[in-house]
Motif scaffolding. Structure first.
Motif, mmCIF file in Angstrom:
data_model
loop_
_atom_site.group_PDB
_atom_site.id
_atom_site.type_symbol
_atom_site.label_atom_id
_atom_site.label_comp_id
_atom_site.label_asym_id
_atom_site.label_seq_id
_atom_site.Cartn_x
_atom_site.Cartn_y
_atom_site.Cartn_z
ATOM 1 N N GLN A 111 0.821 -1.212 0.000
ATOM 2 C CA GLN A 111 0.000 0.000 0.000
ATOM 3 C C GLN A 111 0.856 1.263 0.000
ATOM 4 N N LYS A 112 1.919 1.265 0.783
ATOM 5 C CA LYS A 112 2.777 2.451 0.906
ATOM 6 C C LYS A 112 3.894 2.481 -0.142
ATOM 7 N N LYS A 113 3.893 1.467 -1.043
ATOM 8 C CA LYS A 113 4.939 1.372 -2.074
ATOM 9 C C LYS A 113 6.340 1.447 -1.440
ATOM 10 N N ALA A 114 6.516 0.657 -0.375
ATOM 11 C CA ALA A 114 7.743 0.738 0.424
ATOM 12 C C ALA A 114 8.704 -0.416 0.182
ATOM 13 N N TRP A 115 8.349 -1.367 -0.679
ATOM 14 C CA TRP A 115 9.247 -2.503 -0.909
ATOM 15 C C TRP A 115 10.616 -2.040 -1.397
ATOM 16 N N GLY A 116 10.646 -1.025 -2.257
ATOM 17 C CA GLY A 116 11.904 -0.529 -2.814
ATOM 18 C C GLY A 116 12.816 0.106 -1.790
ATOM 19 N N ASP A 117 12.247 0.502 -0.637
ATOM 20 C CA ASP A 117 13.063 1.156 0.395
ATOM 21 C C ASP A 117 13.994 0.183 1.110
ATOM 22 N N PHE A 118 13.793 -1.127 0.891
ATOM 23 C CA PHE A 118 14.754 -2.075 1.459
ATOM 24 C C PHE A 118 16.125 -1.948 0.788
ATOM 25 N N ALA A 119 16.130 -1.427 -0.453
ATOM 26 C CA ALA A 119 17.394 -1.287 -1.198
ATOM 27 C C ALA A 119 18.092 0.017 -0.822
ATOM 28 N N THR A 120 18.398 0.165 0.459
ATOM 29 C CA THR A 120 19.095 1.341 0.956
ATOM 30 C C THR A 120 20.538 0.990 1.287
ATOM 31 N N PRO A 121 21.474 1.939 1.147
ATOM 32 C CA PRO A 121 22.860 1.658 1.527
ATOM 33 C C PRO A 121 23.014 1.222 2.994
ATOM 34 N N SER A 122 22.005 1.548 3.819
ATOM 35 C CA SER A 122 22.064 1.203 5.245
ATOM 36 C C SER A 122 21.418 -0.148 5.545
ATOM 37 N N LEU A 123 21.141 -0.942 4.504
ATOM 38 C CA LEU A 123 20.424 -2.197 4.710
ATOM 39 C C LEU A 123 21.131 -3.118 5.705
ATOM 40 N N ALA A 124 22.443 -3.289 5.551
ATOM 41 C CA ALA A 124 23.178 -4.207 6.433
ATOM 42 C C ALA A 124 23.107 -3.751 7.886
ATOM 43 N N LYS A 125 23.342 -2.462 8.110
ATOM 44 C CA LYS A 125 23.275 -1.917 9.475
ATOM 45 C C LYS A 125 21.861 -2.050 10.032
ATOM 46 N N ASN A 126 20.862 -1.722 9.210
ATOM 47 C CA ASN A 126 19.474 -1.822 9.650
ATOM 48 C C ASN A 126 19.111 -3.260 10.000
ATOM 49 N N PHE A 127 19.589 -4.198 9.182
ATOM 50 C CA PHE A 127 19.280 -5.608 9.431
ATOM 51 C C PHE A 127 19.837 -6.044 10.788
ATOM 52 N N VAL A 128 21.061 -5.650 11.093
ATOM 53 C CA VAL A 128 21.671 -6.029 12.379
ATOM 54 C C VAL A 128 20.869 -5.444 13.541
ATOM 55 N N LEU A 129 20.516 -4.165 13.427
ATOM 56 C CA LEU A 129 19.749 -3.509 14.494
ATOM 57 C C LEU A 129 18.393 -4.193 14.700
ATOM 58 N N ILE A 130 17.727 -4.509 13.604
ATOM 59 C CA ILE A 130 16.403 -5.109 13.693
ATOM 60 C C ILE A 130 16.501 -6.562 14.161
ATOM 61 N N PHE A 131 17.579 -7.249 13.787
ATOM 62 C CA PHE A 131 17.781 -8.610 14.273
ATOM 63 C C PHE A 131 17.965 -8.621 15.793
#
Length: 367
Positions: free
Chosen positions: A244-264
């Motif tokens: 709905q928010k067309k947010a799937w593309g926002d996963f392709a951010t340069p901060s993905l690795a850092k974000n993944f660690v924080l969220i994990f």
């Protein structure tokens, strides 16, 4: 008993702090952060923990007694997932403070009493003591809700001294009423977690022990079906939100690795908090599910509020709002102490009954 209380408090501490890393993610919309979080905490972390730590997984869930209660656990866990999603909707209508207070207040009251439907009522002295403690906790929850609403009004006044736009009152009232209703219904459904834990633990404990697992591993066995079942609802909801928010593309951010660690890290804390609660309930004994659930959720609320104070969320609040907040925190702490006293009475009761039985036997023998 003391060990169980400490574990319940620790579980509440972890749950109250688990969302903190979300403040440091970059390039993600809210849907990205929470969509990834729920995928990790409801599926990835439980699956890894279960299959890496637990012995005889297939035999445990294939046991006849476990198979008999799994449908109940699945259904009530799905209701828990729906309840958590409704909480998010309630916050949209009435704000974090009031939404949190009404939702958690409902969860604590109903979720703490739910195990009595499964396990039966305790001795009257124990039951009444726990009920008094719950009333103090609920008084504290609603005082915090009032404090939050007052703080929000203070912040609006500080940001805008005058507002000439007065046409939103009826809409706000309608939104407020809808939000409160959603929060209460969501809280009722979310108590499915407490029911699933109460009904599932005994057979899963026996099955886990039969496979040679340590006692604490039973907590993982209980959480596995709860999280997978509730996760189906949450995964579906956030997949829809991301679309709905067309947010799937926002996963392709340069901060993905850092974000993944924080969220994990968030996911591990969230899952571990629930598993530690299940273990605490076991260590607390006869009324452990009720006492543990109340202490667990109350400690979570207190931790979240204190962390909010530390991070400056209340810097614009008036003295009235802060006094309500401190009064609420005091009530909740008193409530935890009274509930703990009720658990002490419950753990003493079997000993007292045993002494009476021994004395009776002694009298009968001598006569």
């Amino acid at each position: 008993m003391v060990e169980g209380i400490i574990w319940a408090l620790f579980a509440g501490l972890m749950l109250g702090l688990y969302a903190l890393p979300a403040k440091f993610t970059k390039g993600f919309k809210e849907e990205n952060t929470w969509g990834l979080f729920f995928m990790l905490t409801m599926f990835v972390v439980p699956i890894l923990a279960t299959f890496l730590i637990m012995k005889g997984v297939g035999n445990i869930y294939g046991a006849e007694d476990v198979q008999a209660i799994l449908p109940k656990m699945v259904v009530t866990s799905v209701l828990w997932g729906i309840g958590v999603m409704m909480w998010g909707k309630a916050i949209h209508h009435i704000g974090v403070s009031l939404g949190f207070s009404i939702f958690i207040g409902t969860v604590i009251l109903v979720g703490s009493l739910m195990p009595f439907l499964v396990e039966g009522l305790p001795e009257s002295k124990v039951f009444l003591t726990i009920m008094v403690g719950l009333l103090f906790v609920l008084a504290g929850i609603f005082a915090n809700g009032k404090a939050g609403m007052t703080r929000e009004a203070d912040e609006v006044a500080a940001e805008s001294q005058s507002s000439e736009d007065g046409d939103g009152e009826s809409t706000d009232k309608k939104s407020m009423a809808a939000g409160i209703l959603i929060a209460v219904i969501g809280g009722l459904l979310a108590t499915g977690f407490s029911f699933a834990n109460a009904v599932g633990r005994p057979p899963l404990h026996a099955a886990s022990q039969a496979q040679g697992n340590p006692e604490w591993v039973t907590a993982l066995a209980v959480m596995f079906p709860i999280f997978l079942s509730g996760g189906v609802i949450m995964a579906g909801y956030f997949a829809w939100q991301l679309t709905q928010k067309k947010a799937w593309g926002d996963f392709a951010t340069p901060s993905l690795a850092k974000n993944f660690v924080l969220i994990f890290v968030m996911a591990v804390f969230h899952y571990a908090a629930s598993a530690v609660f299940a273990y605490a309930a076991f260590k607390l004994g006869a009324v452990g599910n009720t006492v543990g659930y109340a202490i667990f959720n109350t400690a979570c609320v207190v931790t979240a509020i204190v962390s909010g104070i530390v991070t400056g969320e209340w810097k614009l609040a008036s003295p009235k709002a802060k006094n309500l907040l401190y009064a609420g925190l005091t009530c909740m702490v008193i409530g935890i102490l009274i509930i703990s006293l009720g658990n002490k009475f419950a753990t003493e009761q079997p000993v007292a009954d045993e002494i009476v039985a021994i004395e009776t036997l002694s009298v009968e023998t001598t006569s």
